[in-house]
Design a protein around this motif. Structure first.
Motif, short mmCIF file in Angstrom:
data_model
loop_
_atom_site.label_atom_id
_atom_site.label_comp_id
_atom_site.label_asym_id
_atom_site.label_seq_id
_atom_site.Cartn_x
_atom_site.Cartn_y
_atom_site.Cartn_z
N LEU A 24 0.82 -1.21 0.00
CA LEU A 24 0.00 0.00 0.00
C LEU A 24 0.85 1.26 0.00
CD1 LEU A 24 -3.00 -0.99 2.29
CD2 LEU A 24 -3.01 -0.59 -0.18
N HIS A 25 2.03 1.21 0.57
CA HIS A 25 2.94 2.36 0.53
C HIS A 25 3.39 2.63 -0.92
CE1 HIS A 25 3.29 2.64 4.89
NE2 HIS A 25 3.45 1.33 4.91
N GLY A 93 -9.56 4.71 -3.69
CA GLY A 93 -10.67 4.66 -2.75
C GLY A 93 -10.35 3.86 -1.50
N VAL A 94 -9.62 2.77 -1.66
CA VAL A 94 -9.21 1.94 -0.52
C VAL A 94 -8.30 2.75 0.40
CG1 VAL A 94 -7.91 -0.12 0.16
CG2 VAL A 94 -9.45 -0.20 -1.82
N ILE A 95 -7.33 3.43 -0.18
CA ILE A 95 -6.38 4.21 0.60
C ILE A 95 -7.09 5.39 1.26
CG2 ILE A 95 -4.33 5.69 0.44
CD1 ILE A 95 -3.24 3.58 -1.56
N ASP A 96 -8.01 6.03 0.55
CA ASP A 96 -8.78 7.12 1.14
C ASP A 96 -9.59 6.63 2.33
OD1 ASP A 96 -7.77 8.89 -0.73
OD2 ASP A 96 -9.59 8.89 -1.97
N ALA A 97 -10.18 5.43 2.20
CA ALA A 97 -10.98 4.88 3.30
C ALA A 97 -10.10 4.56 4.51
CB ALA A 97 -11.72 3.62 2.83
N ILE A 98 -8.92 4.01 4.27
CA ILE A 98 -7.99 3.72 5.37
C ILE A 98 -7.57 5.01 6.05
CG2 ILE A 98 -5.68 2.86 5.92
CD1 ILE A 98 -6.14 0.73 3.70
N ASP A 99 -7.28 6.04 5.24
CA ASP A 99 -6.88 7.34 5.78
C ASP A 99 -8.00 7.93 6.65
OD1 ASP A 99 -5.02 9.82 5.61
OD2 ASP A 99 -6.98 10.60 5.02
N ALA A 100 -9.22 7.89 6.15
CA ALA A 100 -10.36 8.44 6.91
C ALA A 100 -10.56 7.67 8.21
CB ALA A 100 -11.63 8.39 6.07
N TRP A 101 -10.46 6.36 8.16
CA TRP A 101 -10.62 5.56 9.36
C TRP A 101 -9.51 5.88 10.37
CZ3 TRP A 101 -7.81 2.15 12.22
CH2 TRP A 101 -8.50 1.44 13.19
N GLY A 102 -8.27 5.97 9.89
CA GLY A 102 -7.16 6.30 10.78
C GLY A 102 -7.31 7.66 11.44
N ARG A 103 -7.75 8.64 10.68
CA ARG A 103 -7.96 9.98 11.23
C ARG A 103 -9.06 9.98 12.29
NH1 ARG A 103 -5.45 14.04 8.16
NH2 ARG A 103 -4.59 13.25 6.22
N ALA A 123 -1.79 13.49 2.90
CA ALA A 123 -2.72 13.42 1.78
C ALA A 123 -2.01 13.14 0.48
CB ALA A 123 -3.51 14.73 1.68
N GLU A 124 -0.86 13.73 0.26
CA GLU A 124 -0.10 13.53 -0.96
C GLU A 124 1.29 13.06 -0.59
OE1 GLU A 124 -0.50 13.89 -4.34
OE2 GLU A 124 -2.63 14.08 -3.98
N PRO A 125 1.73 11.90 -1.09
CA PRO A 125 3.09 11.47 -0.81
C PRO A 125 4.07 12.50 -1.35
CG PRO A 125 1.82 9.73 -1.85
CD PRO A 125 0.99 10.98 -1.91
N GLN A 126 5.08 12.80 -0.58
CA GLN A 126 6.10 13.76 -0.96
C GLN A 126 7.44 13.07 -1.12
OE1 GLN A 126 5.35 17.10 -1.50
NE2 GLN A 126 3.26 16.41 -1.21
N SER A 127 8.20 13.44 -2.12
CA SER A 127 9.53 12.84 -2.26
C SER A 127 10.49 13.56 -1.32
CB SER A 127 10.01 12.95 -3.70
OG SER A 127 10.01 14.28 -4.14
N ALA A 128 11.49 12.81 -0.85
CA ALA A 128 12.45 13.36 0.11
C ALA A 128 13.50 14.17 -0.58
CB ALA A 128 13.10 12.23 0.88
#
Length: 128
Positions: A24-25, A93-103, A123-128
């Motif tokens: 998922l990452h 949608g799966v990742i959004d749902a996991i994010d919402a649940w975690g929050r 919300a948005e992955p950022q590069s290092a």
């Protein structure tokens, strides 16, 4: 006869794929655009190269990501570029749902991993 041996359960199989460490990452990092291997490794963070390679091959085999090279465009040594397929993009949608649940249900961890804390960086992955 065991019913599990003859019955296909899509949820069980999907969870089996998505529970693999780093999957998922990787998908989350690719949701914001195509990435080369090194950029993807930085964005995922903490995944060794061998494991990342293995997961990318697995996801490509499953049709979740695609791999191309940019050698034709740059004329330089071939560099692998990874992107999500349509099936992979549908995991948004799966990742959004996991994010919402975690929050909603997980407390912030002020001394833990900064990526585990809510905020725009999540919300948005950022590069290092």
């Amino acid at each position: 006869m065991n019913q599990n041996a003859t019955t296909f359960c899509p949820a069980y199989r999907a969870i089996g794929v998505l529970q693999e460490k780093w999957v998922l990452h990787i998908v989350r990092a690719l949701l914001s655009g195509n990435r080369g291997f090194n950029e993807l490794a930085r964005m995922v963070g903490g995944c060794n190269s061998a494991t990342l390679t293995q997961r990318l091959e697995q996801l490509e085999h499953l049709g979740i990501i695609s791999k191309a090279t940019d050698a034709e465009v740059t004329g330089k040594l071939a560099r692998s570029i990874y992107s999500l397929t349509t099936a992979g993009s549908e995991l948004q949608g799966v990742i959004d749902a996991i994010d919402a649940w975690g929050r909603a249900h997980l407390p912030e961890d002020p001394v833990g991993d900064a990526r585990a804390v809510g905020g725009s960086e999540c919300a948005e992955p950022q590069s290092a």
